[in-house]
Design an enzyme around this catalytic site. Structure first.
Site, PDB file in Angstrom:
ATOM      1  N   THR A  70       0.935  -1.238  -0.015  1.00 39.11           N
ATOM      2  CA  THR A  70       0.025   0.126   0.112  1.00 39.11           C
ATOM      3  C   THR A  70       1.029   1.306   0.045  1.00 39.11           C
ATOM      4  OG1 THR A  70      -1.650  -1.434   1.355  1.00 39.11           O
ATOM      5  CG2 THR A  70      -1.954   1.075   1.424  1.00 39.11           C
TER       6      THR A  70
ATOM      7  N   ARG B 174       7.898  -2.896   2.594  1.00 38.87           N
ATOM      8  CA  ARG B 174       8.018  -3.014   3.996  1.00 38.87           C
ATOM      9  C   ARG B 174       8.381  -4.419   4.511  1.00 38.87           C
ATOM     10  NH1 ARG B 174       3.440   0.541   6.680  1.00 38.87           N
ATOM     11  NH2 ARG B 174       3.977   2.378   5.105  1.00 38.87           N
TER      12      ARG B 174
ATOM     13  N   SER C 291       6.692   3.396   8.369  1.00 41.31           N
ATOM     14  CA  SER C 291       5.521   4.127   8.761  1.00 41.31           C
ATOM     15  C   SER C 291       5.157   4.038  10.264  1.00 41.31           C
ATOM     16  CB  SER C 291       4.154   4.099   7.962  1.00 41.31           C
ATOM     17  OG  SER C 291       3.274   4.805   8.361  1.00 41.31           O
ATOM     18  N   HIS C 292       3.873   3.358  10.544  1.00 42.44           N
ATOM     19  CA  HIS C 292       3.463   3.248  12.247  1.00 42.44           C
ATOM     20  C   HIS C 292       4.008   1.783  12.432  1.00 42.44           C
ATOM     21  CE1 HIS C 292       0.838   1.652   8.793  1.00 42.44           C
ATOM     22  NE2 HIS C 292       0.495   0.788   9.512  1.00 42.44           N
TER      23      HIS C 292
ATOM     24  N   LYS D 235       9.935   4.230   1.103  1.00 41.93           N
ATOM     25  CA  LYS D 235       8.793   4.546   0.151  1.00 41.93           C
ATOM     26  C   LYS D 235       9.289   5.432  -0.783  1.00 41.93           C
ATOM     27  CE  LYS D 235       5.633   5.656   4.243  1.00 41.93           C
ATOM     28  NZ  LYS D 235       4.677   6.546   4.651  1.00 41.93           N
TER      29      LYS D 235
ATOM     30  N   ASP E 184       2.148   9.132  14.156  1.00 40.24           N
ATOM     31  CA  ASP E 184       2.853   7.889  14.003  1.00 40.24           C
ATOM     32  C   ASP E 184       4.548   7.985  13.593  1.00 40.24           C
ATOM     33  OD1 ASP E 184       2.806   8.660  11.373  1.00 40.24           O
ATOM     34  OD2 ASP E 184       2.784   6.682  10.331  1.00 40.24           O
TER      35      ASP E 184
ATOM     36  N   ASP F 230       6.369   7.892  11.053  1.00 35.67           N
ATOM     37  CA  ASP F 230       6.965   9.026  10.046  1.00 35.67           C
ATOM     38  C   ASP F 230       6.294  10.322   9.961  1.00 35.67           C
ATOM     39  OD1 ASP F 230       5.014   7.355   8.980  1.00 35.67           O
ATOM     40  OD2 ASP F 230       5.670   7.828   6.934  1.00 35.67           O
TER      41      ASP F 230
ATOM     42  N   ASP G 147       2.927  11.024   9.384  1.00 37.63           N
ATOM     43  CA  ASP G 147       1.707  11.158   8.590  1.00 37.63           C
ATOM     44  C   ASP G 147       0.412  10.836   9.019  1.00 37.63           C
ATOM     45  OD1 ASP G 147       2.297   8.613   8.195  1.00 37.63           O
ATOM     46  OD2 ASP G 147       2.712   8.553   5.976  1.00 37.63           O
ATOM     47  N   ARG G 148       0.471  10.290  10.150  1.00 43.13           N
ATOM     48  CA  ARG G 148      -0.908   9.842  10.741  1.00 43.13           C
ATOM     49  C   ARG G 148      -1.039  10.767  12.020  1.00 43.13           C
ATOM     50  NH1 ARG G 148      -2.077   3.582  10.793  1.00 43.13           N
ATOM     51  NH2 ARG G 148      -1.735   3.081   8.612  1.00 43.13           N
TER      52      ARG G 148
ATOM     53  N   THR H 212      -7.905   2.188  -0.902  1.00 42.45           N
ATOM     54  CA  THR H 212      -6.996   2.586   0.391  1.00 42.45           C
ATOM     55  C   THR H 212      -5.680   2.851  -0.329  1.00 42.45           C
ATOM     56  OG1 THR H 212      -8.391   1.128   1.902  1.00 42.45           O
ATOM     57  CG2 THR H 212      -5.872   1.338   2.433  1.00 42.45           C
TER      58      THR H 212
ATOM     59  N   GLU I 236      -8.099   9.099   5.197  1.00 44.05           N
ATOM     60  CA  GLU I 236      -8.695   7.810   5.487  1.00 44.05           C
ATOM     61  C   GLU I 236      -8.968   7.271   6.877  1.00 44.05           C
ATOM     62  OE1 GLU I 236      -6.074   5.122   2.556  1.00 44.05           O
ATOM     63  OE2 GLU I 236      -4.699   6.373   3.694  1.00 44.05           O
ATOM     64  N   GLU I 237      -9.645   6.255   6.957  1.00 41.78           N
ATOM     65  CA  GLU I 237     -10.163   5.993   8.520  1.00 41.78           C
ATOM     66  C   GLU I 237      -8.864   5.582   9.384  1.00 41.78           C
ATOM     67  OE1 GLU I 237      -9.440   2.653   9.238  1.00 41.78           O
ATOM     68  OE2 GLU I 237      -8.449   2.376   7.172  1.00 41.78           O
ATOM     69  N   SER I 238      -7.625   5.087   8.578  1.00 44.92           N
ATOM     70  CA  SER I 238      -6.555   4.606   9.248  1.00 44.92           C
ATOM     71  C   SER I 238      -5.710   5.990   9.879  1.00 44.92           C
ATOM     72  CB  SER I 238      -5.516   3.745   8.386  1.00 44.92           C
ATOM     73  OG  SER I 238      -5.443   4.765   7.165  1.00 44.92           O
TER      74      SER I 238
ATOM     75  N   LYS J 156      -0.107  12.333   3.480  1.00 47.71           N
ATOM     76  CA  LYS J 156      -0.943  12.681   4.579  1.00 47.71           C
ATOM     77  C   LYS J 156      -0.226  13.529   5.580  1.00 47.71           C
ATOM     78  CE  LYS J 156      -0.956   7.841   6.439  1.00 47.71           C
ATOM     79  NZ  LYS J 156      -0.878   7.104   5.248  1.00 47.71           N
TER      80      LYS J 156
ATOM     81  N   ARG K 179      -8.776  -6.932   7.272  1.00 49.36           N
ATOM     82  CA  ARG K 179      -9.536  -5.679   7.907  1.00 49.36           C
ATOM     83  C   ARG K 179     -10.924  -5.771   7.673  1.00 49.36           C
ATOM     84  NH1 ARG K 179      -4.850  -3.172   9.417  1.00 49.36           N
ATOM     85  NH2 ARG K 179      -3.480  -2.775   7.872  1.00 49.36           N
TER      86      ARG K 179
HETATM   87  C1  G1P Z   1      -2.680   0.990   5.886  1.00 51.32           C
HETATM   88  C2  G1P Z   1      -3.998   1.603   5.988  1.00 51.32           C
HETATM   89  C3  G1P Z   1      -3.946   2.707   4.750  1.00 51.32           C
HETATM   90  C4  G1P Z   1      -2.786   3.558   4.727  1.00 51.32           C
HETATM   91  C5  G1P Z   1      -1.532   2.676   4.715  1.00 51.32           C
HETATM   92  C6  G1P Z   1      -0.470   3.547   4.778  1.00 51.32           C
HETATM   93  O1  G1P Z   1      -2.853   0.191   4.757  1.00 51.32           O
HETATM   94  O2  G1P Z   1      -5.208   0.745   5.977  1.00 51.32           O
HETATM   95  O3  G1P Z   1      -5.346   3.284   4.903  1.00 51.32           O
HETATM   96  O4  G1P Z   1      -2.812   4.372   3.636  1.00 51.32           O
HETATM   97  O5  G1P Z   1      -1.723   1.631   5.882  1.00 51.32           O
HETATM   98  O6  G1P Z   1      -0.349   4.174   5.886  1.00 51.32           O
HETATM   99  P1  G1P Z   1      -3.177  -1.507   4.723  1.00 51.32           P
HETATM  100  O7  G1P Z   1      -2.300  -2.163   5.821  1.00 51.32           O
HETATM  101  O8  G1P Z   1      -4.761  -1.396   5.157  1.00 51.32           O
HETATM  102  O9  G1P Z   1      -2.926  -1.813   3.286  1.00 51.32           O
HETATM  103 ZN    ZN Z   2       3.228   6.740   8.356  1.00 51.62          ZN
END
Ligand code: G1P
Ligand code: ZN
Length: 539
Positions: A17, A21, A112-113, A125, A276, A278, A280-281, A343, A362-364, A375, A494
């Site tokens: 996504t 990673r 990221s997170h 990335k 988070d 990096d 962006d969240r 997504t 995004e909901e995330s 973001k 999910r």
């Molecule tokens: C997850 C989140 C998505 C976000 C991505 C990167 O991806 O659900 O909204 O853009 O992390 O931060 P997923 O693991 O669901 O593919």
């Molecule tokens: Zn991030």
């Protein structure tokens, strides 16, 4: 000094996504980073005259990987790298540096997170000149290249000192080391009403920002405590650490526990937020109050007029399909464009570039605008502070008034983690095949209106992407299923649930979604097939 080194392909270098990673243990294998980077360089082709931005969130292996990237970029003929001091740069700051310098792209070293450290995850990335991450058409080409790679080029020199600002030349390539915070802060000052927010703090307003021992620490200290005058100690966990001090730097109700406990205690500040790994969240909290990211996007959109940079009007707004429909009602009320995308932030980029949207989310826990092409965690926090400063209302009052006006989308996401990949793939396939038989059926008192795969046709590049499965009910409730594309091992299923009410505004979300959850489990057979009767993470 330029060496050409023979290598053999790794078969797992497909981007998900958001970039590549993998477990740190995988990435530290000899030639792993080299193969991936050379594949990118090969796909770009001619690198002469090109400039790239490089930085990372400071996690384990950031320092080693960045040296490899510098030496390889030089050997491949890149003209210039703009690098964050000591190798640090948040994802949103990186996007800004690309745009500001009209660079040809950039690399942010981050998972990221996801947790960091030797036993955590690492990632890369890759963004192009848009300032956003590359589309799948390009990442597919890079993946093909990784499967055929035979050699890479690297400059055989000592490690470069990244601690001093300024310009130097290595192997015929220019390196500029910049303060990763400065440009970002200037951009934020142009967007928001800093003097109004400053007054808010002068009048005794309190906040706690949790940087989760990750990259936003220095940004948050500078902006919130330094410029805006939040009391010292408002920003916590602000030292970026290679393993994030053991924290899982994902700002949600589960992983940002320290902040959540504080904000739901007697001592709570007026406002709470976390970012988070990096940067962006974001997560937004009031005193004893949590704002879902879907609601946050809706509230931000509804209040655009309060913010200097947006007060003259905005283009449309977009959300990922899995995000609640709260913002759709706001878009209708303001008569602005509204888009639903797969997504992943990269799907917003074309919409921003073509002036179709200004805000997206995004909901995330991702919210942002067209000021950059990623973001932006601190942007979202400043947006909320600006709304509070302009209205004098609390986070809870702002949100409750929003529900009064538009109704409330009760929304919860359930993650089933560590599922065997073959089981998860089969589950999704069987589920998709079953969907066409569902419309018209009544389950737990809810009538299914339609069901099918979510397919997005990009209005700009006309690419088509399938992402997730959606079941819609006649009352507006929805179930969305998808497989995560950011994990580093096994599969995560999910399940996103939503139920709308115009009048019942103070119920418990989990209670409101009890029946929808039962339906979601019955249709997908998740408990039977995975052995999991409860989700691993509920946010
Ligand atoms: C997850 C989140 C998505 C976000 C991505 C990167 O991806 O659900 O909204 O853009 O992390 O931060 P997923 O693991 O669901 O593919
Ligand atoms: Zn991030």
């Amino acid at each position: 000094m330029i060496q050409t080194i023979a290598t053999t392909p790794f078969t797992d270098q497909k981007m998900g996504t958001a970039g590549l990673r993998r477990k740190s243990k995988v990435v530290i294998q000899p030639n792993y980073v080299e193969n991936f980077m050379q594949s990118i360089f090969n796909v770009i082709g001619d690198l002469h005259g090109k400039t790239f931005v490089v930085g990372g969130d400071g996690r384990f292996y950031n320092d080693k990987a960045i040296q490899k990237i510098i030496k390889m970029a030089a050997a491949n003929g890149v003209a210039k790298l703009i690098i964050g001091q000591n190798g640090f740069m948040s994802t949103p700051a990186g996007s800004n540096v690309i745009l500001k310098n009209k660079a040809d792209g950039g690399f942010i070293l981050s998972a990221s997170h996801n947790p960091g450290g030797e036993n955590g995850d690492f990632g890369i990335k890759y963004s192009n000149a848009s300032g956003g991450q590359i589309p799948s058409s390009i990442s597919d080409k890079i993946y093909q290249e990784t499967l055929n790679i035979k050699e890479y080029k690297i400059c055989n020199i000592d490690d470069i000192n990244l601690s001093e600002l300024g310009t130097q030349e290595i192997c015929g390539m220019q390196i500029e080391i910049i303060d990763p915070v400065k440009d970002y802060v200037e951009m934020m000052q142009k967007i928001f009403d800093f003097s109004a927010i400053k007054k808010l703090f002068q009048n005794g307003f309190t906040m706690r920002f949790d940087a989760m021992n990750a990259v936003t620490g220095p940004y948050a200290i500078k902006i919130f405590e330094g410029i805006l005058g939040a009391p010292k100690g408002s920003v916590v966990n602000y030292h970026p650490l290679p393993d994030f001090g053991g924290l899982h730097p994902d700002p949600n109700m589960v992983y940002a526990k320290e902040l959540v406990d504080f904000m739901f205690s007697e001592q709570a500040a007026d406002f709470g937020a976390a970012n988070d790994g990096d940067g962006d969240r974001n997560m937004i909290l009031g005193k004893g109050f949590f704002v879902t990211p879907s609601d946050s996007l809706a509230i931000i959109t509804d209040n655009f007029k309060l913010i200097p940079a947006y007060k003259n009007g905005i283009y449309g707004v977009a959300k990922s399909a899995a995000t609640s429909t709260a913002v759709e009602r706001v878009a209708q009320a303001h008569n602005i464009g509204y888009y639903e995308v797969p997504t992943g932030w990269k799907y917003f980029v074309n919409l921003m570039d073509s002036n179709r949207i200004t805000f997206c989310g995004e909901e995330s826990f991702g919210t942002g605008s067209s000021h950059i092409r990623e973001k932006d965690g601190i942007w979202a926090v400043l947006f909320w502070l600006n709304i509070i400063a302009a209205t004098g209302k609390s986070v809870e009052d702002i949100t409750r008034e929003h529900w009064q006006k538009y109704g409330r989308s009760y929304y919860v996401r359930f993650d089933f983690e560590g599922v065997d990949t073959a089981i998860a793939d089969k589950l999704m396939l069987d589920l998709e095949n079953k969907l066409s038989q569902l419309p018209g059926k009544t389950m737990e008192g809810f009538i299914i209106a339609d069901a099918g795969a979510f397919v997005y046709n990009d209005p700009v590049d006309h690419s088509s992407t399938k992402n997730g499965l959606i079941i819609r009910f006649t009352d507006g409730s929805r179930i969305v299923y998808r497989l995560s594309g950011t994990g580093s091992s096994g599969a995560t299923i999910r399940v996103y649930l939503e139920r709308y009410s115009k009048t019942n505004l103070s119920a418990d979300p989990l209670k409101m979604l009890t029946e929808i959850f039962k339906i979601a489990m019955a249709i997908s057979e998740i408990p039977e097939r995975t052995g999991k009767h409860k989700a691993d993470v509920v946010t």
